[in-house]
Design a protein around this motif. Structure first.
Motif, PDB file in Angstrom:
ATOM      1  N   LEU A  74       0.830  -1.208   0.000  1.00 33.78           N
ATOM      2  CA  LEU A  74       0.000   0.000   0.000  1.00 33.78           C
ATOM      3  C   LEU A  74       0.862   1.255   0.000  1.00 33.78           C
ATOM      4  O   LEU A  74       0.528   2.244  -0.673  1.00 33.78           O
ATOM      5  CB  LEU A  74      -0.915  -0.014   1.229  1.00 33.78           C
ATOM      6  N   ALA A  75       1.979   1.230   0.742  1.00 34.19           N
ATOM      7  CA  ALA A  75       2.883   2.387   0.743  1.00 34.19           C
ATOM      8  C   ALA A  75       3.483   2.616  -0.640  1.00 34.19           C
ATOM      9  O   ALA A  75       3.584   3.761  -1.106  1.00 34.19           O
ATOM     10  CB  ALA A  75       3.994   2.178   1.775  1.00 34.19           C
ATOM     11  N   LEU A  76       3.879   1.539  -1.316  1.00 33.21           N
ATOM     12  CA  LEU A  76       4.403   1.680  -2.678  1.00 33.21           C
ATOM     13  C   LEU A  76       3.328   2.193  -3.616  1.00 33.21           C
ATOM     14  O   LEU A  76       3.595   3.030  -4.499  1.00 33.21           O
ATOM     15  CB  LEU A  76       4.935   0.330  -3.159  1.00 33.21           C
ATOM     16  N   PHE A  77       2.099   1.727  -3.440  1.00 26.04           N
ATOM     17  CA  PHE A  77       0.971   2.196  -4.241  1.00 26.04           C
ATOM     18  C   PHE A  77       0.757   3.701  -4.051  1.00 26.04           C
ATOM     19  O   PHE A  77       0.595   4.451  -5.024  1.00 26.04           O
ATOM     20  CB  PHE A  77      -0.279   1.421  -3.836  1.00 26.04           C
ATOM     21  N   LEU A  78       0.774   4.168  -2.799  1.00 26.20           N
ATOM     22  CA  LEU A  78       0.606   5.597  -2.526  1.00 26.20           C
ATOM     23  C   LEU A  78       1.794   6.407  -3.041  1.00 26.20           C
ATOM     24  O   LEU A  78       1.623   7.529  -3.533  1.00 26.20           O
ATOM     25  CB  LEU A  78       0.430   5.820  -1.024  1.00 26.20           C
ATOM     26  N   ALA A  79       2.987   5.837  -2.925  1.00 23.25           N
ATOM     27  CA  ALA A  79       4.171   6.552  -3.411  1.00 23.25           C
ATOM     28  C   ALA A  79       4.105   6.762  -4.923  1.00 23.25           C
ATOM     29  O   ALA A  79       4.428   7.847  -5.425  1.00 23.25           O
ATOM     30  CB  ALA A  79       5.430   5.773  -3.035  1.00 23.25           C
ATOM     31  N   ILE A  80       3.693   5.728  -5.642  1.00 22.04           N
ATOM     32  CA  ILE A  80       3.536   5.873  -7.092  1.00 22.04           C
ATOM     33  C   ILE A  80       2.441   6.882  -7.404  1.00 22.04           C
ATOM     34  O   ILE A  80       2.536   7.642  -8.382  1.00 22.04           O
ATOM     35  CB  ILE A  80       3.235   4.500  -7.714  1.00 22.04           C
ATOM     36  N   GLY A  81       1.397   6.920  -6.562  1.00 21.16           N
ATOM     37  CA  GLY A  81       0.340   7.901  -6.770  1.00 21.16           C
ATOM     38  C   GLY A  81       0.799   9.329  -6.559  1.00 21.16           C
ATOM     39  O   GLY A  81       0.309  10.257  -7.219  1.00 21.16           O
ATOM     40  N   MET A  82       1.743   9.541  -5.639  1.00 25.22           N
ATOM     41  CA  MET A  82       2.254  10.885  -5.375  1.00 25.22           C
ATOM     42  C   MET A  82       3.390  11.276  -6.313  1.00 25.22           C
ATOM     43  O   MET A  82       3.759  12.456  -6.384  1.00 25.22           O
ATOM     44  CB  MET A  82       2.729  10.976  -3.926  1.00 25.22           C
ATOM     45  N   GLU A  83       3.941  10.300  -7.023  1.00 23.72           N
ATOM     46  CA  GLU A  83       5.089  10.581  -7.879  1.00 23.72           C
ATOM     47  C   GLU A  83       4.800  11.603  -8.978  1.00 23.72           C
ATOM     48  O   GLU A  83       5.677  12.423  -9.292  1.00 23.72           O
ATOM     49  CB  GLU A  83       5.593   9.271  -8.494  1.00 23.72           C
ATOM     50  N   PRO A  84       3.599  11.606  -9.623  1.00 24.20           N
ATOM     51  CA  PRO A  84       3.378  12.646 -10.644  1.00 24.20           C
ATOM     52  C   PRO A  84       3.555  14.063 -10.119  1.00 24.20           C
ATOM     53  O   PRO A  84       4.125  14.914 -10.815  1.00 24.20           O
ATOM     54  CB  PRO A  84       1.925  12.390 -11.080  1.00 24.20           C
ATOM     55  N   ALA A  85       3.101  14.335  -8.890  1.00 21.84           N
ATOM     56  CA  ALA A  85       3.286  15.677  -8.318  1.00 21.84           C
ATOM     57  C   ALA A  85       4.748  15.960  -8.053  1.00 21.84           C
ATOM     58  O   ALA A  85       5.245  17.069  -8.317  1.00 21.84           O
ATOM     59  CB  ALA A  85       2.474  15.805  -7.030  1.00 21.84           C
ATOM     60  N   VAL A  86       5.487  14.959  -7.546  1.00 22.38           N
ATOM     61  CA  VAL A  86       6.916  15.151  -7.283  1.00 22.38           C
ATOM     62  C   VAL A  86       7.683  15.359  -8.588  1.00 22.38           C
ATOM     63  O   VAL A  86       8.535  16.250  -8.693  1.00 22.38           O
ATOM     64  CB  VAL A  86       7.475  13.942  -6.508  1.00 22.38           C
TER      65      VAL A  86
END
Length: 374
Positions: A74-86
């Motif tokens: 789930l953490a990797l899933f959320l990290a990939i979700g936040m990656e476009p903003a980063v």
């Protein structure tokens, strides 16, 4: 070794004599012998036994660390979700560490502001709900009221009492609730820390994953992998936006018709709407039941509101916000959510659609072309 040798050693003595012949100054230990036959029954049996043992060990490892593995996924899933903003900030000359810090500061500020505004209202309305619970209980026991007739037909009070009495008493209930709250807080902190680390190290994680692919196939793997990452990121941000819209519209509707606990119900609808397909249905049923405390027409109007909103969400909001990114057929969406929910509960239902989108992409780009050429 073992001097002196005698003829009583039998075949060992013969092997020692042959060993003395094949030992030369250039190769004191003799030449390398023939490779063992890997097709022999012994090697086949050993390989099969080792495979079974390794598979069993991996299954036990997954079962033992299942909760931690779910948090990591789930953490990797959320990290990939936040990656476009980063990545968007990084393309505008932000250092990676500053882009990650900016995104998390904004996220924490948004969540903190929301909680600061919502918690007092939630506490107030939850207190009012507890205060009015005896009144609702009396109405449920009064056969002349609508709630009483509903209770008489569906035995609602009996179901609630049986669910409450299924625990081990008040002490056990309090201890169980405290343990559950502690577990939720601990898992949330672990999830936040893992997500921060994953977002910060995502370029290196991405590079390490692609290094495992042969060089000749690496360029195409990068294109497919980055496409999957983009789908996951777009889904996370789009699903969050749709849930916020659902909660806001629900709050406005409930305030207009004077339905009690409007803020509490709107937050519940927003959270449930994160779960595709079934989340908005459960939220609509919950709100409609509470609207019964106002009047039957208001409850029916609330049911109509959620039906209309569900159509708007399915045919307008989701296609515009998420559909262009995922492009998952409706049937696949329903099946994926049901399977994900059966396997991993709410988390499985939440991540089911992007996983299905990734599987469809791999099938279209890898599996189908190979089958067509076969």
């Amino acid at each position: 070794m073992g001097q002196p040798h005698s003829d009583d050693e039998g075949t060992v003595a013969e092997a020692e004599a042959e060993a003395a012949e094949i030992s030369t100054p250039e190769q004191p230990l003799g030449q390398v012998g023939k490779r063992l036959d890997r097709r022999s029954p012994f090697f086949v049996g050993m390989a099969a036994a080792a495979g079974v043992a390794v598979t069993y060990g991996l299954i036990q490892l997954v079962l033992g660390a299942g909760q931690i593995l779910v948090l990591i996924g789930l953490a990797l899933f959320l990290a990939i979700g936040m990656e476009p903003a980063v990545s968007w900030l990084a393309r505008r000359r932000f250092p990676r560490w500053l882009a990650v810090t900016t995104v998390f500061v904004i996220a924490f500020a948004a969540v903190g502001g929301f909680l600061a505004a919502a918690i007092p209202v939630i506490v107030e309305q939850a207190t009012a709900l507890v205060t009015k619970a005896p009144q609702y209980l009396r109405q449920a026991q009064d056969h002349n009221t609508f709630l009483g007739r509903l209770n008489e037909r569906f035995h609602l009070q009996q179901a609630v009492e049986s669910s409450l009495s299924s625990g081990s008493g008040l002490t056990g209930g309090v201890l169980g609730a405290g343990k559950a709250v502690f577990g939720i807080v601990t898992d949330t902190l672990i999830l936040i820390v893992l997500t921060i680390y994953f977002v910060a190290d995502l370029p290196r994680i991405r590079a390490a994953m692609y290094r495992l692919i042969p060089h000749s196939r690496r360029p195409r793997a990068i294109l497919i992998g980055d496409n999957i990452f983009a789908k996951v990121g777009g889904y996370v941000l789009g699903n969050l936006a749709v849930s916020v819209i659902a909660g806001a519209l629900t709050l406005v509707w409930l305030l207009i018709f004077g339905v009690p606990y409007a803020a509490l119900l709107a937050i519940a609808v927003a959270v449930l709407d994160l779960v595709p397909v079934v989340g908005s249905v459960i939220g609509g049923v919950l709100v409609s039941l509470v609207a019964l405390t106002v009047s039957l027409p208001v409850a029916l109007a609330t049911v109509g509101f959620f039906i209309v909103y569900r159509l708007v969400e399915d045919y307008l909001l989701v296609p515009k916000i998420i559909g262009n990114v995922l492009k998952v057929p409706a049937l696949v969406t329903v099946v994926a959510v049901l399977l994900g929910g059966a396997l991993l509960g709410v988390i499985g239902a939440l991540v089911a659609i992007p996983v299905a989108a990734a599987i469809l992409l791999l099938a279209e780009e890898v599996l189908y072309p190979r089958l067509d050429q076969g």
